[in-house]
Design an enzyme around this catalytic site. Structure first.
Site, PDB file in Angstrom:
ATOM      1  N   GLU A  77     134.367 146.459   8.898  1.00  0.00           N
ATOM      2  CA  GLU A  77     133.877 147.008  10.172  1.00  0.00           C
ATOM      3  C   GLU A  77     135.038 146.999  11.163  1.00  0.00           C
ATOM      4  O   GLU A  77     135.538 148.033  11.577  1.00  0.00           O
ATOM      5  CB  GLU A  77     132.705 146.187  10.704  1.00  0.00           C
ATOM      6  CG  GLU A  77     132.169 146.668  12.037  1.00  0.00           C
ATOM      7  CD  GLU A  77     131.097 145.744  12.631  1.00  0.00           C
ATOM      8  OE1 GLU A  77     130.432 146.170  13.585  1.00  0.00           O
ATOM      9  OE2 GLU A  77     130.949 144.591  12.145  1.00  0.00           O
ATOM     10  N   ASP A 107     121.751 146.395  15.025  1.00  0.00           N
ATOM     11  CA  ASP A 107     121.155 145.600  16.104  1.00  0.00           C
ATOM     12  C   ASP A 107     120.565 146.574  17.125  1.00  0.00           C
ATOM     13  O   ASP A 107     121.148 146.805  18.198  1.00  0.00           O
ATOM     14  CB  ASP A 107     122.208 144.705  16.762  1.00  0.00           C
ATOM     15  CG  ASP A 107     122.820 143.725  15.781  1.00  0.00           C
ATOM     16  OD1 ASP A 107     122.226 142.653  15.565  1.00  0.00           O
ATOM     17  OD2 ASP A 107     123.892 144.043  15.225  1.00  0.00           O
TER      18      ASP A 107
END
Length: 334
Positions: free
Chosen positions: A197, A276
């Site tokens: 990431e 999220d």
């Protein structure tokens, strides 16, 4: 296309349950548990949701988690997310939770998992939504700490499908956790991890060769290493990609620059996920819609992404095939 996506059967494979804590619920739980939080209004919380990097987000994420105290809180949190799944035609969810975020605050492992499990059972009974739990180790903590969490999980092993690795990636390579992942495999847990990431392609190599994971969470930076891309394809390892998360955390500066289409064109088995959603501006359908519109994905691309979500889930093979046929049937009729 928005309507097509909204009603499309799909699974979500990369969702942090603590990251689905909406500001309204955060305030309600803070009041119920008499917890002070550093915000005076829901608007103030939303204003704080402007991040320059992963660490900015994590600081607010852990602050928000402080309102989760009782079993009922974890039930409310999880039920709110599963209600959203029902609204968005998500038929299966693989839900990550971070025990250390809570046990380090003195909350019992049992309190966390029992609250989550109660909601999972209810969603299965009410709506037929299946789900698995992924216990994620926090990579900014030590491997010894992860071993403590692994030991705490043993009485609840029948409720947990897999282990994962999340939190601050930079400076915390997968190799830091080789031993605890080896121990987790011996206990029968499926192995997953965030890699690539913010971290380099080398971290993805470590995750697939050292941790021996079966699925990569994020994985964007694999594209910087063609040999790695070829290995991911050959080993049939899927990526759980999170477009709006990547945008909000500045992994990409513009969705037009997102590598999802490149991944698909190269033959990588990508899936779409929300990561999220309370913090990054959208649940699963919004991630699908935003990336489809920005990259001009075809209906065939969208159908492939939905099929991938079932094919690379941790479900039994027969169930995978059944759900993939649902996607195909939906596409034919629409």
């Amino acid at each position: 296309m928005k309507n097509f996506i909204s009603k499309l059967p799909k699974a979500e494979l990369h969702l942090h349950i603590e990251g689905s804590l909406e500001p309204e619920l955060m305030f309600a739980l803070a009041q119920r548990n008499r917890i002070e939080i550093p915000y005076n209004s829901i608007e103030e919380v939303k204003e704080a949701y402007k991040f320059s990097c992963l660490q900015d987000f994590l600081n607010i994420y852990y602050s928000g988690a402080s309102v989760l105290i009782q079993e009922e809180d974890f039930y409310d949190l999880t039920m709110a997310y599963l209600t959203k799944c029902n609204e968005e035609n998500i038929l299966h969810a693989e839900i990550m939770f971070d025990p250390q975020t809570h046990t380090h605050r003195g909350i019992a492992f049992e309190t966390v998992i029992n609250g989550i499990q109660k909601a999972r059972n209810e969603a299965q009974e009410k709506w037929g939504i299946s789900s698995f739990l992924i216990m994620s180790f926090l990579r900014h903590l030590s491997e010894d700490d992860a071993f403590v969490t692994l030991e705490q999980s043993l009485p609840f092993k029948h409720l947990i499908k897999a282990v994962g690795l999340d939190s601050s990636e930079k400076g915390n390579p997968p190799s830091k956790f080789y031993k605890v992942f080896e121990a987790s495999a011996k206990l029968g847990y499926v192995l997953l991890a965030h890699a690539g990431e913010e971290g380099p392609a080398e971290y993805v190599w470590e995750a697939i060769d050292g941790l021996k994971i079966v699925r990569i969470d994020h994985g964007n930076n694999c594209l910087t290493d063609e040999k790695l891309v070829n290995q991911i394809i050959q080993r049939d390892i899927a990526l759980t990609v999170c477009p709006l998360s990547n945008l909000e955390l500045k992994v990409v500066t513009d969705l037009k620059l997102h590598p999802l289409k490149t991944m698909l064109d190269k033959g990588i088995k990508a899936t779409i996920n929300s990561d999220d959603p309370a913090y990054f501006g959208g649940y699963l359908n919004q991630n699908f819609i935003s990336i489809q519109e920005t990259l001009n994905l075809s209906e065939a691309d969208v159908v492939l992404l939905a099929k991938n979500s079932f094919e690379y889930s941790l479900l039994e093979e027969n169930r995978k095939q059944e759900l993939m046929r649902l996607v195909e049937d939906y596409a034919l009729k629409n």
